[in-house]
Every structure is written in structure tokens, then in C-alpha cells.
Scaffold this motif. Structure first.
Motif, PDB file in Angstrom:
ATOM      1  N   UNK A 143       0.817  -1.205   0.000  1.00  0.00           N
ATOM      2  CA  UNK A 143       0.000   0.000   0.000  1.00  0.00           C
ATOM      3  C   UNK A 143       0.857   1.264   0.000  1.00  0.00           C
ATOM      4  N   UNK A 144       2.026   1.183   0.675  1.00  0.00           N
ATOM      5  CA  UNK A 144       2.888   2.368   0.804  1.00  0.00           C
ATOM      6  C   UNK A 144       3.872   2.530  -0.349  1.00  0.00           C
ATOM      7  N   UNK A 145       4.288   1.375  -0.913  1.00  0.00           N
ATOM      8  CA  UNK A 145       5.309   1.458  -1.964  1.00  0.00           C
ATOM      9  C   UNK A 145       4.888   2.348  -3.137  1.00  0.00           C
ATOM     10  N   UNK A 146       3.673   2.255  -3.670  1.00  0.00           N
ATOM     11  CA  UNK A 146       3.285   3.169  -4.761  1.00  0.00           C
ATOM     12  C   UNK A 146       3.399   4.637  -4.355  1.00  0.00           C
ATOM     13  N   UNK A 147       3.079   4.917  -3.105  1.00  0.00           N
ATOM     14  CA  UNK A 147       3.205   6.292  -2.625  1.00  0.00           C
ATOM     15  C   UNK A 147       4.662   6.719  -2.625  1.00  0.00           C
ATOM     16  N   UNK A 148       5.504   5.816  -2.075  1.00  0.00           N
ATOM     17  CA  UNK A 148       6.931   6.140  -2.016  1.00  0.00           C
ATOM     18  C   UNK A 148       7.533   6.240  -3.412  1.00  0.00           C
ATOM     19  N   UNK A 149       7.115   5.314  -4.272  1.00  0.00           N
ATOM     20  CA  UNK A 149       7.632   5.357  -5.648  1.00  0.00           C
ATOM     21  C   UNK A 149       7.189   6.646  -6.340  1.00  0.00           C
ATOM     22  N   UNK A 150       5.938   7.031  -6.132  1.00  0.00           N
ATOM     23  CA  UNK A 150       5.452   8.256  -6.772  1.00  0.00           C
ATOM     24  C   UNK A 150       6.128   9.486  -6.183  1.00  0.00           C
ATOM     25  N   UNK A 151       6.394   9.457  -4.895  1.00  0.00           N
ATOM     26  CA  UNK A 151       7.104  10.588  -4.290  1.00  0.00           C
ATOM     27  C   UNK A 151       8.540  10.648  -4.794  1.00  0.00           C
ATOM     28  N   UNK A 152       9.143   9.452  -4.956  1.00  0.00           N
ATOM     29  CA  UNK A 152      10.485   9.412  -5.547  1.00  0.00           C
ATOM     30  C   UNK A 152      10.458   9.933  -6.979  1.00  0.00           C
ATOM     31  N   UNK A 153       9.399   9.559  -7.701  1.00  0.00           N
ATOM     32  CA  UNK A 153       9.233  10.077  -9.064  1.00  0.00           C
ATOM     33  C   UNK A 153       9.094  11.595  -9.048  1.00  0.00           C
ATOM     34  N   UNK A 154       8.373  12.094  -8.054  1.00  0.00           N
ATOM     35  CA  UNK A 154       8.225  13.539  -7.905  1.00  0.00           C
ATOM     36  C   UNK A 154       9.579  14.212  -7.698  1.00  0.00           C
ATOM     37  N   UNK A 155      10.400  13.619  -6.841  1.00  0.00           N
ATOM     38  CA  UNK A 155      11.726  14.182  -6.596  1.00  0.00           C
ATOM     39  C   UNK A 155      12.568  14.164  -7.871  1.00  0.00           C
ATOM     40  N   UNK A 156      12.475  13.075  -8.605  1.00  0.00           N
ATOM     41  CA  UNK A 156      13.238  12.973  -9.851  1.00  0.00           C
ATOM     42  C   UNK A 156      12.760  14.018 -10.858  1.00  0.00           C
ATOM     43  N   UNK A 157      11.459  14.201 -10.949  1.00  0.00           N
ATOM     44  CA  UNK A 157      10.919  15.222 -11.856  1.00  0.00           C
ATOM     45  C   UNK A 157      11.375  16.615 -11.444  1.00  0.00           C
ATOM     46  N   UNK A 158      11.459  16.845 -10.162  1.00  0.00           N
ATOM     47  CA  UNK A 158      11.967  18.134  -9.692  1.00  0.00           C
ATOM     48  C   UNK A 158      13.428  18.319 -10.083  1.00  0.00           C
ATOM     49  N   UNK A 159      14.192  17.228  -9.974  1.00  0.00           N
ATOM     50  CA  UNK A 159      15.622  17.323 -10.289  1.00  0.00           C
ATOM     51  C   UNK A 159      15.860  17.585 -11.765  1.00  0.00           C
ATOM     52  N   UNK A 160      15.027  16.981 -12.631  1.00  0.00           N
ATOM     53  CA  UNK A 160      15.212  17.167 -14.077  1.00  0.00           C
ATOM     54  C   UNK A 160      14.372  18.330 -14.599  1.00  0.00           C
ATOM     55  N   UNK A 161      13.768  19.109 -13.675  1.00  0.00           N
ATOM     56  CA  UNK A 161      13.035  20.329 -14.015  1.00  0.00           C
ATOM     57  C   UNK A 161      11.786  20.069 -14.860  1.00  0.00           C
TER      58      UNK A 161
END
Length: 746
Positions: A128-146
Motif C-alpha cells: 500500500x505504501x510502496x506506490x506512494x513512495x515510488x510516486x514521491x520518488x518520481x516527484x523528486x526525480x521530476x523536480x531534479x530534471x526540471x
């Protein structure tokens, strides 16, 4: 008393039949009854107990033997029970020893089952938590690549889908607290990118504008070539192309022009090539997602208005070079090309009403700037280049949908200024031509030289054509040069009239008005100044009269020249005609008047040399020397008038009139001067010898008049100029004596 006994029996029955826990209410009723009821109840209770004891005793007596027998059997069983107890104890010991391992394994199984259940629970929670964590990680990556727009979409998914499932966990709360910070960070970064974008387009506005103007100029050139091809006459040659398809020569030329245009366009950069518009798109999307699009729109429009004011502010020395104007126009075009692009590729960021308002503000500023700076231009070439830039500037922005009629109206104002600069330039050219002229007829030694002259100036004289070489043309070198310069002026004026979106008739009228200004103001002023110059003598004045005559005749050729270069019909009624006739007539009249004035001045100079001895006794026997010199000067001067144009009746009449008028004016002035000598207030008396000497001078004047120095006088018309002085001298000789006696007041 009798009533309370049944009540006590009822209570006792309830106590016996009711459970112990429910006896409380029954006992409470005993105390709530009449006074002394408790004592009575206790007595009744004791009686009841004694009854029950008697019944128990009876029961025990009845069952005693059975009880004894039971005890005896129980004692017998006791021994067996002891044995059984030992056996059970032993069996229990052995069972306990055997069950210890089972218990240990069972506890292990229980522990494993518990761990398994915990693991299953953890797995379920992690799933249940992994998709949230993965999506938050994706969010961080999107922030890093602007990839901020994608990051905002990810945030929406986290908030709407993921976080509600894991809201009970602490890490979720931390993430939820971080999302507003991330949004603010995205807003700040996107706004920073927008500022960089605005700075970039500010720097590249001139390049964008230059590119747009170049493309507009190429399109205009191509359209002009296309129209020219379409206007060509029929009867064109047909060729077979490589595919075996017949094509006309015009179609082939047009196709080649198209191919060259396409090749050239490949090399021309567009606004997309020069500026990356993605920051403004991204920022608009980000602010739209954040629900703050209005703030972004207001900020963008405010900043662009500021940039517009900066772009519209010209450099102080812009008027000095055409590059200054080109840079100014390029920046403005670049600005509005960007705005037009933003208008069409975004929705709501800017509107057509906004761009129209911005353009109207800019247009008023542009017109004011051009009025101011163009007024400083004194070079007609610079003004012409400015006009060409304004036309390209207007055509470019018109192609993007901006109204430019006011710019073309401004061009008509600048056209008047351009004509003024041309007039000043041509005034210098005319003065230089007049200064360099030798004011003598043009000599031609052969046919080639003659053709060179007539190729420059439309001269026709059948009588002169019959003469053999070498010969002289009546006008001086300045005439063909002036004619050429007038044509050059017309060409220069035509250059400004082109591309103004006016009909050929309007252009023709404008050229005629400009040429009229050149003739009636500039050339006329130069001729008047030339005639008034001290070093211009009688010979030069005579040649000027000849020159103006031929220039006057050439005016009709200038009108035909204007008609030809504007491609209008000869039958077209012109609102403006050339006023060269009056210009050159006025110049001739001024020259003639100057001739009369200079002749009289020369006569006065000779008269000032007169030195009569009014007391002389005998005359010298010959006329005075100063008078003979004066007469010889007049004879040689009047011979010059024979060079005046007389190739037709009009010119012959004109030349004879000028010569006769000059001769008559000279004789009258001479007679008046001689009369003033005799009437001088300082002259008190005169001798007979002096009268005779003066008479000899008058006789020479009469002989000069009778010798017909200028042909065309009838009878003794010229001698009549000296009739007054003759009468005066005759009267003086008859009345010799004191001068007061012979002085006649007129």
C-alpha cells in the motif's frame, strides 16, 4: 397484629424461594413496615428455623444407615484411590516429560505463525505504501530534471489517490507537509525561468525583428516579381522541361525564382530558432495547475509593457545613421512578433484587445519618435533609407495583423521633408553648375560630340543641323547639366514615392509637384542669385537668357519623362502641371532688367570720367574721349545681342525686343545723364567754347543712334532719345551768357 402475620409468612416464603442476590428488596420491606415489625419478624424467623431444624433432624434420622454404608464403601475405595493417584501421578509425570518437546515446538509454531501474520501484514502495508513512495520518488526525480508540470500532476495524484490510503503513517504526514513547499519552489523556479525568458527575448528582439523584416522584404520582392511576370504581354516562347511538359519562359523564370526563394528561406531563421518559448508555456501551465493563472498573466503583461517602453525609447543619436533606425525598428518588430506568437499559441495569456492596445500605444510613440528624429536628417539618402525601412517595418507588422495606416500617413509628412532635403542638395548642385559654367556656346567638332550633347539634352535646330562641323550650340554647358540634374531629382523623388501603396496617377502628381518646387523655388532662386552676382557681366547675362530659353523649351520633355516613368496614359488629366515656363520667363526678365541696369551703371562710370572745362574759349574740335570710349563700348556690347536665339520667329522677336529695349534704355540714360550735367545746380555759367564742345559730344551720340547699332528701329526712333539734349544745347548756343539765363526747368 393479626394482619402482620400473613405478611411475615409471605416474606419468609419469598426469602426461601428467591436467590440470595435478590433478597435485599424483600428484607427492606421488613424495615419499612409498622413499628416493632422487625422484632416480630425475627420471632417469626426463629420459629421458622426451628421448624426446619426439626425437619432436617427427621431427614437425617431417616437416611443415617445409608450414610454409614456409604462411608464404609468410601473407606474401601480409599486404598484403590491411593493406588490410582500414584498411577495417575506417574502417568502425568511421564506425559509432562513427553509433552515438553511438543510444547516447545508448538510455541515455535505459534511464534512462526505470529511472525508470518506480521510479515503478511507488513507486506500488505508495504504494498500500500510502496506506490506512494515510488510516486514521491518520481516527484523528486521530476523536480531534479526540471519537469515541473509533470511534478505538479504527480502531486495531484499523491494528494487525491495515494495519501488517503496511507494517511495514518508519519512519513505520509511529512510528505503532505512538504508538498506546499514544493509547489512554492516550483512557482519560484518557473517564475525565474520566465524572467530569463523575458530577458532572452529582450536581447533577441532585434534579431527576431531583423529576421521577420527580411522575410517580409523577400515576400514583397517575390510578389512583385510574380506580378511583373503576370503583367507581361502574350506571345511568350514555350519550352519543354525535363518531364516533357511544355512551359512558357515566364513560368520557367518564375519557378526558378520560387526555388531560389525556397533555398534562401531555408537559411533564414525563425523566431522559434532564436528563442526557446518553452519557459513561458511551462510557466503558464504550472500557474494554471496551481490555480494562479491570473497572477501569472498580470505579471507577464506588466513586464512586457515595461519592455515595450524600453524598446520604444530610441537612442539619442539614432538619426545619425540608418543602422540606428534599423536597430530601432528591428527591436519593435521582434517585440510584436513574439507577442503575436504568444497570442496564437497560448490561450488567455494575452488577448487581441491587449495586443491592439499595446500596438496603438506603441504606434503613437513610434510616430512621435520618427517625427522628431527625422527632422534632424539633412541627408536625402538617409531619409530615403529611413522611408524604405518604415515601409518594410509597416509591411512586416501588417502581415501580422497590426494596422499601419498611420505609418503611411507619416511617410507623406516625411516625404515633404525628403523633398526639402533634396531641394537643398540640388540647390548646391545648381550653384556648382553655374559656378563652373563658362557662359559661352557649346563647341562641337564632330558628329560624335554633337550626339553626346543631344543625348543629354533634347535640342533640335534644323538650321544648325545643316551647318558643317565644327559648329557651336547656342546654349552653354550648364543647360544639359541642369536638365540632367532635374531628371535625377525626379528619379530621386520617385524613389521615395515607390512602395507607398499609391496609384500611378497619384505618384505622377506627386512627382510633378516636387519638380515644380525644384523649378519655381530652387532653380529659380539659384538663377536669381546668379543674375545678381557682381561678376556676371553683360555677356554672361545674354547667355543666361539663351540658356533659360532652351530650358523652358525642355519642360515639355520633362513632363513626358515623368509620364513615362510613372507608366500612366498620355491622355490622363493631371492635377499638377510643370511651372517651368513662368520660372524661366521670370529669370529672363530678371536677366534683361539686370542687363539694362548694368548698361546704365557702365554708362554712369563713363560719365563720371567726363571732365568738361565750362569756361573754355574754344572747343577741342573733336568729341570728348570718355564719350568716344562709351560709344565704342555700347557698339561692342550690342553686337553680343546678335547671339540671342533667333532660330524661330518667337525667338527672333524676343531677341530683337531685348536688344532694342537695351539700346533705347542706354541712349535715354545717356541723354538724361548729359542733361543732368547741364542742369547741375553747381554749374553757374558756361562759355561758348564749352557749349560747342558739349555739342560735339551730342552730335556723336546722334550719329551713334542713327548708325542703327541694333536693327529693328523704325525711322529716327532711336535719335528721339537725344531730342531733349539737342534742344537744350541749341538754346544754350543761341543764348550765350550766364547759365541762369539759359537754364530751363522742366
Amino acid at each position: 397484629m393479626a394482619e402482620s402475620l400473613p405478611e411475615h409468612e409471605r416474606i419468609l416464603q419469598e426469602i426461601e424461594s428467591t436467590e440470595t442476590a435478590c433478597v435485599g428488596p424483600t428484607l427492606r420491606s421488613v424495615y419499612d413496615d409498622q413499628p416493632n415489625a422487625h422484632q416480630k419478624f425475627m420471632e417469626k424467623l426463629d420459629a421458622c428455623i426451628r421448624n426446619h431444624d426439626r425437619e432436617i433432624e427427621k431427614m437425617c434420622n431417616f437416611h443415617h444407615q445409608g450414610f454409614v454404608d456409604a462411608i464404609t464403601e468410601l473407606l474401601k475405595v480409599r486404598a484403590d484411590a491411593e493406588k490410582l493417584k500414584v498411577q495417575v501421578t506417574d502417568t502425568n509425570r511421564r506425559l509432562q516429560d513427553a509433552g515438553k518437546e511438543v510444547i516447545a515446538q508448538t510455541e515455535e509454531i505459534i511464534q512462526c505463525r505470529l511472525q508470518q501474520r506480521n510479515i503478511t501484514t507488513v507486506v500488505e502495508k508495504l504494498q500500500l505504501c510502496l506506490p506512494v513512495l515510488e510516486m514521491y520518488s518520481k516527484l523528486k526525480e521530476q523536480m531534479n530534471v526540471k519537469r515541473y508540470y509533470s511534478a505538479l500532476k504527480t502531486m495531484e495524484q499523491l494528494e487525491n489517490i495515494c495519501f488517503p490510503r496511507v494517511s495514518q503513517y508519519r512519513f505520509c504526514q511529512i510528505m503532505i507537509e512538504n508538498l506546499p513547499k514544493l509547489r512554492e519552489e516550483i512557482k519560484e523556479i518557473s517564475m525565474s525561468d520566465l524572467k530569463d525568458f523575458l530577458e532572452s527575448i529582450r536581447k533577441h528582439s532585434d534579431k527576431i525583428g531583423e529576421t521577420a523584416m527580411k522575410q517580409a522584404q523577400q515576400q514583397k520582392t517575390f510578389n512583385a516579381a510574380l506580378q511583373k511576370q503576370n503583367n507581361l504581354s502574350y506571345g511568350r516562347n514555350v519550352y519543354i522541361n525535363n518531364d516533357g511538359v511544355p512551359e512558357t519562359r515566364n513560368e520557367i523564370v518564375l519557378k526558378q525564382n520560387l526555388e531560389e526563394e525556397e533555398e534562401h528561406e531555408d537559411e533564414v531563421l525563425t523566431a522559434h530558432d532564436l528563442v526557446d518559448f518553452s519557459p513561458v508555456y511551462r510557466c503558464l501551465h504550472i500557474y494554471s495547475v496551481l490555480g494562479d493563472a491570473e497572477t501569472f498573466e498580470n505579471y507577464y503583461r506588466k513586464q512586457r509593457r515595461k519592455q515595450a517602453r524600453l524598446v520604444l525609447q530610441p537612442q539619442s543619436n539614432m538619426h545619425e545613421t540608418v543602422e540606428g533606425y534599423r536597430r530601432y525598428f528591428s527591436q519593435i518588430v521582434g517585440f510584436f512578433v513574439v507577442e503575436d506568437h504568444i497570442l496564437h499559441v497560448t490561450q488567455g495569456l494575452i488577448t487581441r484587445a491587449y495586443t491592439d492596445e499595446l500596438w496603438n500605444m506603441a504606434l503613437s510613440k513610434i510616430i512621435a519618435v520618427l517625427r522628431t528624429h527625422s527632422s534632424y536628417c539633412t541627408d536625402p539618402d538617409l531619409v530615403l533609407e529611413l522611408k524604405n525601412l518604415i515601409v518594410v517595418f509597416a509591411d512586416t507588422l501588417q502581415g501580422y495583423g497590426f494596422p499601419v495606416n498611420r505609418l503611411f500617413d507619416l511617410l507623406f509628412e516625411i516625404r515633404d521633408q525628403y523633398n526639402e532635403t533634396l531641394l537643398k542638395k540640388w540647390a548646391v548642385l545648381f550653384r556648382d553648375i553655374f559656378e563652373a559654367d563658362n557662359y559661352s556656346p557649346i563647341p562641337v567638332s564632330n558628329e560624335e560630340e554633337y550626339k553626346i550633347v543631344i543625348s543629354k539634352f533634347p535640342f533640335q535646330d534644323p538650321e544648325l543641323d545643316k551647318q558643317c562641323f565644327p559648329k557651336k550650340l547656342p546654349m552653354s554647358q550648364s543647360v544639359p547639366q541642369i536638365y540632367i540634374q532635374v531628371k535625377e531629382f525626379i528619379y530621386a523623388s520617385l524613389k521615395f514615392s515607390e512602395s507607398l501603396h499609391r496609384s500611378s496617377t497619384e505618384i505622377d502628381d506627386m512627382l510633378r509637384k516636387s519638380t515644380n518646387l525644384l523649378l519655381t523655388r530652387t532653380l529659380s532662386s539659384c538663377l536669381q542669385n546668379l543674375i545678381k552676382k557682381p561678376h556676371i557681366g553683360l555677356t554672361e547675362l545674354v547667355q543666361i537668357i539663351i540658356n533659360t530659353t532652351h530650358l523652358e523649351q525642355a519642360c515639355k520633355y520633362l513632363e513626358d519623362f515623368i509620364t513615362n516613368i510613372t507608366n500612366i496614359s498620355q491622355e490622363t488629366v493631371h492635377t499638377a502641371r510643370l511651372y517651368g515656363l513662368s520660372t524661366f520667363k521670370d529669370a529672363r526678365h530678371a536677366a534683361e532688367g539686370e542687363i539694362y541696369t548694368k548698361l546704365n551703371q557702365k554708362i554712369d562710370e563713363f560719365i563720371q570720367l567726363a571732365d568738361y572745362d565750362w569756361t573754355m574759349t574754344e572747343p577741342d574740335g573733336r568729341a570728348s574721349g570718355y564719350l568716344m570710349d562709351l560709344i565704342n563700348f555700347l557698339r561692342s556690347t550690342f553686337q553680343v545681342f546678335t547671339h540671342l536665339p533667333n532660330n524661330n520667329n518667337d525667338h527672333a522677336a524676343m531677341s530683337g525686343k531685348v536688344a532694342q529695349t537695351a539700346c533705347m534704355s542706354a541712349c535715354q540714360h545717356l541723354s538724361t545723364s548729359l542733361m543732368q550735367m547741364l542742369l547741375d545746380n553747381d554749374l553757374k555759367q558756361i562759355s561758348m567754347g564749352a557749349i560747342q564742345q558739349f555739342n560735339l559730344d551730342v552730335i556723336q551720340c546722334e550719329l551713334f543712334a542713327s548708325s542703327e547699332p541694333v536693327p529693328g528701329f523704325q525711322g529716327e526712333t532711336l535719335q528721339l532719345a537725344f531730342i531733349d539734349i539737342r534742344q537744350k544745347t541749341q538754346k544754350s548756343s543761341l543764348n550765350h551768357g550766364h547759365f541762369e539765363e539759359i537754364k530751363v526747368y522742366s
